[in-house]
Design a protein around this motif. Structure first.
Motif: not given
Length: 77
Positions: A33-35, A24-27, A47-50, A1-15
């Motif tokens: 933070p959304r993942i 391995l989920i790369v973001g 989570v704050k990231l710069n 999954m390469t899109t931001r929404d796709g990564q978040v959707a995958l994470a939700a399904r795994l949960r």
């Protein structure tokens, strides 16, 4: 999954249906933070990231069936 929404959707399904397999989920700093939140990490959405300097972080998340996920944050130098 390469899109931001796709990564978040995958994470939700795994949960929803943990299967004990490693993933391995790369973001990017914008979507990590959304993942983490979708994986059920307490406070993961805060989570704050710069993007200028936080390119060396890795988050190891462990999913648990009957309790919140746990997370270890690692930083490489």
């Amino acid at each position: 999954m390469t899109t931001r929404d796709g990564q978040v959707a995958l994470a939700a399904r795994l949960r929803e249906k943990p299967d004990g397999k490693d993933r391995l989920i790369v973001g990017h700093t914008r979507n990590i933070p959304r993942i983490l939140e979708a994986l059920g990490v307490p406070g993961g959405g805060q989570v704050k990231l710069n993007a200028e300097v936080d390119y060396d972080h890795m988050f190891v998340v462990q999913l648990h069936p009957n309790r919140p996920a746990s997370m270890v944050r690692l930083r490489f130098e």
